[in-house]
Each structure stands twice: as C-alpha cells, then as structure tokens.
Write a protein that holds these residues in place. Sequence first.
Motif, PDB file in Angstrom:
ATOM      1  N   SER A 382       0.842  -1.185   0.000  1.00 11.76           N
ATOM      2  CA  SER A 382       0.000   0.000   0.000  1.00 11.76           C
ATOM      3  C   SER A 382       0.881   1.239   0.000  1.00 11.76           C
ATOM      4  CB  SER A 382      -0.904   0.026   1.240  1.00 11.76           C
ATOM      5  OG  SER A 382      -1.511   1.293   1.396  1.00 11.76           O
ATOM      6  N   LEU A 383       0.504   2.228  -0.793  1.00 13.15           N
ATOM      7  CA  LEU A 383       1.276   3.463  -0.846  1.00 13.15           C
ATOM      8  C   LEU A 383       1.272   4.186   0.494  1.00 13.15           C
ATOM      9  CD1 LEU A 383       0.125   4.839  -4.317  1.00 13.15           C
ATOM     10  CD2 LEU A 383       2.367   3.930  -3.744  1.00 13.15           C
ATOM     11  N   GLU A 384       0.237   3.954   1.309  1.00 14.25           N
ATOM     12  CA  GLU A 384       0.161   4.622   2.605  1.00 14.25           C
ATOM     13  C   GLU A 384       0.827   3.839   3.728  1.00 14.25           C
ATOM     14  OE1 GLU A 384      -2.725   4.289   0.731  1.00 14.25           O
ATOM     15  OE2 GLU A 384      -2.765   6.347  -0.016  1.00 14.25           O
ATOM     16  N   ASP A 385       1.249   2.601   3.445  1.00 13.54           N
ATOM     17  CA  ASP A 385       1.857   1.760   4.469  1.00 13.54           C
ATOM     18  C   ASP A 385       3.124   2.422   4.995  1.00 13.54           C
ATOM     19  OD1 ASP A 385       3.145  -0.246   5.953  1.00 13.54           O
ATOM     20  OD2 ASP A 385       2.345  -1.831   4.674  1.00 13.54           O
ATOM     21  N   ALA A 386       3.177   2.628   6.303  1.00 12.92           N
ATOM     22  CA  ALA A 386       4.277   3.377   6.911  1.00 12.92           C
ATOM     23  C   ALA A 386       5.616   2.670   6.821  1.00 12.92           C
ATOM     24  CB  ALA A 386       3.954   3.681   8.377  1.00 12.92           C
ATOM     25  N   ARG A 387       5.631   1.416   6.381  1.00 13.89           N
ATOM     26  CA  ARG A 387       6.906   0.716   6.248  1.00 13.89           C
ATOM     27  C   ARG A 387       7.648   1.102   4.972  1.00 13.89           C
ATOM     28  NH1 ARG A 387       5.148  -5.351   6.495  1.00 13.89           N
ATOM     29  NH2 ARG A 387       3.483  -4.460   5.208  1.00 13.89           N
ATOM     30  N   TYR A 388       6.964   1.792   4.060  1.00  9.21           N
ATOM     31  CA  TYR A 388       7.557   2.056   2.761  1.00  9.21           C
ATOM     32  C   TYR A 388       7.667   3.559   2.501  1.00  9.21           C
ATOM     33  CZ  TYR A 388       6.065  -2.783   2.286  1.00  9.21           C
ATOM     34  OH  TYR A 388       5.859  -4.124   2.503  1.00  9.21           O
ATOM     35  N   SER A 389       8.776   3.947   1.886  1.00 13.35           N
ATOM     36  CA  SER A 389       8.952   5.323   1.427  1.00 13.35           C
ATOM     37  C   SER A 389       8.627   5.371  -0.061  1.00 13.35           C
ATOM     38  CB  SER A 389      10.387   5.798   1.676  1.00 13.35           C
ATOM     39  OG  SER A 389      10.648   5.875   3.058  1.00 13.35           O
ATOM     40  N   VAL A 390       7.930   6.438  -0.465  1.00 14.26           N
ATOM     41  CA  VAL A 390       7.347   6.466  -1.805  1.00 14.26           C
ATOM     42  C   VAL A 390       7.515   7.847  -2.418  1.00 14.26           C
ATOM     43  CG1 VAL A 390       5.228   6.094  -3.132  1.00 14.26           C
ATOM     44  CG2 VAL A 390       5.609   4.778  -1.061  1.00 14.26           C
ATOM     45  N   ILE A 391       7.710   7.885  -3.727  1.00 12.19           N
ATOM     46  CA  ILE A 391       7.577   9.130  -4.477  1.00 12.19           C
ATOM     47  C   ILE A 391       6.184   9.117  -5.076  1.00 12.19           C
ATOM     48  CG2 ILE A 391       8.446  10.558  -6.362  1.00 12.19           C
ATOM     49  CD1 ILE A 391      11.192   9.339  -5.974  1.00 12.19           C
ATOM     50  N   ARG A 392       5.284   9.909  -4.476  1.00 14.56           N
ATOM     51  CA  ARG A 392       3.877   9.953  -4.898  1.00 14.56           C
ATOM     52  C   ARG A 392       3.680  10.946  -6.029  1.00 14.56           C
ATOM     53  NH1 ARG A 392      -0.210   7.790  -1.636  1.00 14.56           N
ATOM     54  NH2 ARG A 392      -1.422   8.280  -3.493  1.00 14.56           N
ATOM     55  N   TYR A 393       2.922  10.539  -7.029  1.00 18.43           N
ATOM     56  CA  TYR A 393       2.669  11.392  -8.196  1.00 18.43           C
ATOM     57  C   TYR A 393       1.251  11.945  -8.100  1.00 18.43           C
ATOM     58  CZ  TYR A 393       3.412  12.987 -12.998  1.00 18.43           C
ATOM     59  OH  TYR A 393       3.609  13.771 -14.122  1.00 18.43           O
ATOM     60  N   PHE A 394       1.131  13.276  -8.091  1.00 18.66           N
ATOM     61  CA  PHE A 394      -0.164  13.923  -7.930  1.00 18.66           C
ATOM     62  C   PHE A 394      -0.610  14.553  -9.249  1.00 18.66           C
ATOM     63  CE2 PHE A 394       1.590  14.832  -3.472  1.00 18.66           C
ATOM     64  CZ  PHE A 394       1.120  13.621  -2.998  1.00 18.66           C
ATOM     65  N   ALA A 395      -1.814  14.244  -9.660  1.00 14.21           N
ATOM     66  CA  ALA A 395      -2.389  14.876 -10.847  1.00 14.21           C
ATOM     67  C   ALA A 395      -2.885  16.262 -10.447  1.00 14.21           C
ATOM     68  CB  ALA A 395      -3.532  14.028 -11.404  1.00 14.21           C
ATOM     69  N   ALA A 396      -1.943  17.209 -10.408  1.00  9.33           N
ATOM     70  CA  ALA A 396      -2.259  18.540  -9.892  1.00  9.33           C
ATOM     71  C   ALA A 396      -1.591  19.601 -10.757  1.00  9.33           C
ATOM     72  CB  ALA A 396      -1.770  18.673  -8.454  1.00  9.33           C
ATOM     73  N   ASP A 397      -2.237  20.761 -10.834  1.00  9.70           N
ATOM     74  CA  ASP A 397      -1.674  21.847 -11.633  1.00  9.70           C
ATOM     75  C   ASP A 397      -0.689  22.705 -10.836  1.00  9.70           C
ATOM     76  OD1 ASP A 397      -3.401  23.115  -9.931  1.00  9.70           O
ATOM     77  OD2 ASP A 397      -4.662  24.015 -11.488  1.00  9.70           O
TER      78      ASP A 397
END
Length: 852
Positions: A382-397
């Motif tokens: 899970s992207l929110e799982d605190a065991r993992y570090s993630v580069i999250r991609y946001f569909a944002a302007d």
Amino acid sequence: MKLLKTTFLSSLAFCLAFGTYAQKKDDKKPEETKPATTAPAAPAKPAEAPKTGPKPYKEVITSKAISSNGLMTVHKIDEKFFFEVSDTLIGRDIMTVTRYSKTAAGGGIFGGEEVNRQVVRWEKGPENKLFLRSITFIIASPDSTKPIFQSVKNSSADPIIGVFDIKALRKDTSSVIEVTDFFKGDNQVFSLDPINKQFLKIAGLQPDRSFIQHIRTYPINTEIRTTKTFSVVPPSVSLVPMPQIGQYLPASRDAGVVTMEFNTSMIILPKTPMRKRYFDPRVGYFANQYANFGEESQKSDNEIFAVRWKLEPKSQADAERQKRGELIEPKKPIIYYIDPATPQKWQKYLKAGVDDWQVAFEKAGWKNAIRGEYMNPKDSMSLEDARYSVIRYFAADIQNAYGPNVHDPRSGEILESHIGWYHNVMRLLRNWYLIQTAASDPRSRMKNFDDELMGQLIRFVSSHEVGHTIGLRHNMGASSATPVEKLRDKDWVAKNGHTSSIMDYARFNYVAQPEDGITDFFPRIGDYDIWAIQWAYKYFADAQSAKEEKAILNDLTKEAVKDPRKRFGTEISPSDPRYQTEDLSDNAMKASDYGIKNLQRILPNLLEWSKENGETYKELAELYANVSAQYRRYIGHVTKNIGGIYDTPKTYDMEGNVFEVVPKAMQKDAVSFLNRQVFETPTWLLDKNVLNKINPEQGVEAVKAIQETSLNSLFAGDRMVRLMETGSASNANYNLDELMTDLRSSIWSELKTKKTIDIYRRNLQKVFIEKVTSLLNPGMTTVSFIPQGASYGFESRSVDLKKTDLPSIARAHLESLKNEIKAALPLTIDKMSKYHLQDVLQRIENALNPNK
C-alpha cells in the motif's frame, strides 16, 4: 401531613363499620376463618447487579471473528472492529501518521499528502479501562532514577485522546477493546485538525456517512483506512465584502457535504531510540530539540539533534571491515518506491534521482545504502503503508515538488518519507530552464522540451527532494563558493558543476555565455553533499556515546569547512548576501550582469520559441512574465549586499569572527549596479514586438513597479539600521549617508546634465521623493539575527527609527536636493520636465515644512 393521616384513618374505620353492618343485615352466617397453616413467604432477593468488567475472551471474540495478527491483533465481527493490545505495548511510543487517501477535487489537497502526525502511547487506566495518550516531546530528563525526573514528569502531563472499556482479557497478557466508533469518529489525531477545517470550510462529522473501510496489521505497524463525511460551514451573504478564511471545495458547494478518505499508520517506535547525532550549525540538517534537565546540571540544556536515517552494519565483522576502509551494506537500506501512477516515461528519471545519492553514501562507507525501486501495481503493498517510502505522483496543476520525512522525535531517526511530485512541476522546469539557458542551449528554444531533456530536469529535482528526505536542508550558500568567471570555464564546469550542492536553489548556469561552449547546465550531487552525508551517516564503531561522536565530528568539520565548497549557508539568513535563493557565484553584480545579457538575447526570440498556429499569445505572456521575474531576482541578489553582514558559524576552537561586514567596495558595486541596470530605464524590457501582443500598456507602470520595489527594499528599516550601525563603527564601512548620496546623484542626474526628463525617470524621481520624505517620520522596525547554535528561528529586537540618525540624514538630503532643483529649474526648457520639477520641489517644501 398529620391532618391527612387522621382523615385517612377515620375513612378506613367508617368503611370497616359499614361492612360489618351490611353482613348482619344479610342474615347469613359468616364463614369461619381457619387459622393459617403455611409459613410466611420469605423476603424477595434483591435483583442481581449486571456483571461488570472483562468477559471471557470467547464471549467477545467469537467464532465469527475475522482476525489478523500484527503490531496489534485486529478482529472484525460483523461491522465492529476490535484491537487486541498486548501488555508489551503498554507504555511503548507509537508514531501515528494520517494521510489523505482520496480527497475532493479543487481544494489544493491530494491523495497521499500528510494530514497530521503524533506520537501516542497505550496506558492501563482504572475501572478496566485502556487509555490512549498523545505524547508531546518538549522537556525530558535522561535518568528516571533521579528526583528531577519526577519534577519533569509533573510538568509534562499528556492528554488522553481515547478511553476504551476492556471487553476481554486474553491469558492476562493482552486487552481486547472495541475501536469502531473511535476511528470512524472525528478524533483530531486521526482526522483533520481545526486549522485545516477552517481552510476547507469544513464543519462537523456526519456519522451516518462515515465508516471504517478496513484495518490491516503488520509486524511493526497497523493501518486504518476510513471514509469520513463532513458538513460544511454554511455560506453567508454579506452586502459588504468581508475577508474570509479558507475556501469551499467545489463538492461542498454542490452537495453541502464533503467526503474524504484517510489512512492512519500506527508504527511502533524502537524500544531503545537511535543514538542522537548532535546538531551542528556548520552542516545543514533538519533537527529536533527539547529541553533536557539533568540531575547535576545548573541549567536545562537545549538538546538539538539531527534528523537522519539509521544505518548500521549487519554484524561486528562488517563494522571491522568498514573501519579498514571497505564498503559494506547496511542492515537496512533506504529504499524509495516509485508510485505506479507515475507516467511510465518519467519513472526511470525519478528512480535515477534516488540512485544518484549512492556516490555520497559510498564516501561515508556504505554500499547499496540507498536506491529507488519500481512498485508493481499488482503487489499487495500500500502506498500509505508506513513501512515504505514512496515518491507519490499527484495529478495537480501545482508547479512544485516537496520532500518531507517522518522521524522519531526522541532521536531524529527517519522512519519513512512520502515525496510529493505534482504533475505541473514540469511546467516550472520548462520555464526555469528556457529563461536561464536558452541563450546557450538550443535544446530549450521550444515550447515543449523533448523527453530526454525533460527527463534530466525531473532527475535533478528528484535528487534535490530525496536530499530533503535524508535530512538535508537547503544550502543556499553553496553557489557562493564558485568564482564567477569559473562559471564560464567549460572544463571547470564539466568537472565541478556550477554549484557545490544540489541542495542549493542554484537551478541552472545562467552566467554561461553563448561563446563559452558550455553544455552542462544542471546541478549535481556536489562536494558539500558528499561531505554532509559523511557527517550524518558515517558509522563510528568505537564511539561509546553521542558526546564522543560529537568530538570526532567536530575535528572532521573544522577541517572540512576550510574548503569553501564544503560550507553550509542557511536558507533563513536575514543579512548574509552569500545565502540567497536562485543566485550564482561569489559576486552577484558580475553574475547578474551576465544574466541580464542573456535575458536581452532571449527576450526578442520568445515570440518565435512560443508560437503555435491557432493559439493565442498566452504562452508568450507567460514567458515574458518569467523573464521579468528572473530580472527581479537579479536585482534582489545584488541588493542584499548593501548593508549586508556575513554570518559564518564557528566554534571556540576556530579562528576568526562569526560576523563580518560586507566590504565597502562590494557594497558600492552593488549600488552602482542598481543605478546602471535598474534606475537607468531598462529599455530592453520594453520590446514593442512582444508587449503589443500581450499587454495594452507600454511598460511604463511595469518599469515603475520594478524600480519602486527596489527602492523600498533599499530603504527597508532593518537595512537602514545595519548601515547606520556598521557605518558609524568604522570609516572603512559603507554607511547610510553614502547610500543616499550615490542614489541621489544617479536618480537625479538630469539636474546636472540638463537632459530632458522622460516619463520613466519622472516616475522614478517622484517615487524617490515619496520614499525619502517618509523617512522624516519613520516608525518602528525589527532587526533579526540567528542565535548562536540554533537550528532555526531568530532573535529580534525592535528599533524606533525616529530616535536614530535616519530622519536627520533624510532631511539633509532633501534640503540638498531642493537646492539642486531650484538651481536647475531656470535652465530647464522641456515643458513636462519643468512641470515635474516644480511639482517635486513643492512636495519637498511641504515635507520639510508641513506647518508652513
């Protein structure tokens, strides 16, 4: 009451007598009354009170339970959720991190972003209760056996945020509690705080539309996913416009409610915190701090420690190998997963930005200590799982990216990070790179960059943001270590880069000129970055304590900072011109001259480089605004030298002063630059071929705005104070009177040359008069500086400018200017110039003699 009782007894006697009389009148013999032969009934037992306290385990956790084991065993029975909290967790520190999983559109918030974080702790309470406390780390005492520990404890009570009935006990080693209402409710620690609610115009929780999606538990963490629906603050109608806090989400206006999804990670913190590495202002790391009260100390010590990942050898044998100079792999490497929602063609560049840091960790003794990895959408991760570090991609302007970290507040140990990457950061990169390098790099002379160029830009920003997540702050002083002419030396730039740190806001080499033949314009992991990683991540196997490590690091740091390329320059300095955003080199005046030359080459080509048939000139307007913004940056870089004070962190065992005044010659060069590049009308900005397509105005007001902003900055109260203090301390320093003289002689040069004063100069001169006359009656100002040894924050003092030399100097220069205008007026032929001089002369008279 007595009367009522008497009446009642009389009535009863009457009724009894009347009954006897009636029986006699019947002539019937009354039946014999037999004596009772049964014993009287026993008194009734009082009702048994319902049994309180825990029930047998199997009565609570029935065969219907769906159970999973982990940090806290989780049971689901129908729609109810239960935690089984082991006694081994009682009193343990647990970090909670709540993030948006899904958000309503249009509010500038995105799924994956952090909402809040807090340390919590389970505690046994009275009457078979389990408490959940929120823990705040402000003060501490290192030894729980000493009396002062109790004193600290008495002054740091932590709030109880949850109270739970213990429903059952399991083998007397764990407590079963129901958590359904707690997590689907609106507890601040696991939901929105009041500030966020105000900004989003959100009101109370709607319980009937809020629920727990699922709770999953793992060996070191438990993840709670919820859906919460909120009512919104009712809109108000006002005939008079009133300032308001926040804005409504579009869904709020459409539906009157807003629904969001949240994920809360509860991750166990180490039983024994990582050894601290004490903060050093000579190296730029984020830091935590709290006041430490020791039994033997005569005052509380403000203990400040760096934020960093925990890297340690897998074994003692590995530690010995590392001491001998061999590279070893850490027990637990730092891994960043790439959000599978990232467009495929950019994923490899984001990963490369992570991998670029391997060279720095190798210098600290670690092999394969940090890497990027792809996340398979089919994996159960899970992207929110605190065991993992993630580069999250946001569909944002939003044109941005950011690199936070979640760390243990007790030790500074980084636990995980979620880098935020907004889609439109690519637009920002396009604009920066075109405006700063298009004079020399043909690849940037187009509306849309090719994938390879954009990919390399993404890689650079990825490396920068990863740097933040491994603890590094911005090093705004890094670029000042590069001599300005070296930025035009092709071989030198190829070897060293244009800045010594990717953590600087040095962006791209705007100093390079087309004839220099430079092709490398990007920042890279530099000398400072490599040194800073050594400082934080080198493992000292023989050090027995944080104090021993500090002594070792001090010796290494004293040696390192002898090299200007390994020095740190804080991002919050109020007065040091070496520490600025978006600047390059050791000389802002020369660098900015080169930069303006390139802008003058770029501006006439913007029409060609932005064109697209069938489209309006919106693209041209955006690029022109970026040219203007870059020019303003150059002005700001130069201005900070005036009244500037160098601030170089040092310790007792280093030579030299911490604070030094910027040399007089450099300050005079800065004023000369402003007179030449700003106050002499920058006509190159007024390209009619561009302006006539994007703006009905001709640039008169735009030029005035730039010049007025520059004057306001020059005459800012804190700068005035520094010029008066340092200038009066030594004739070798530049002072306020000299600044006024140098500005006046340039801005009012027509009084001596007898040239016509055009509209741009007339506007500038009026702005100058307005500003200087305001200094006759100045108010208060605040002068700030960074305290010694502090990680962040300022110490400030207020200064009443009326009680300084400022009004006296302003009056003297207005008097001199008045006399010069009087002398020039009779010789002025141009009508508008004469009108102008008559007007400003009267303004000066009114200011000097307001009651006349």
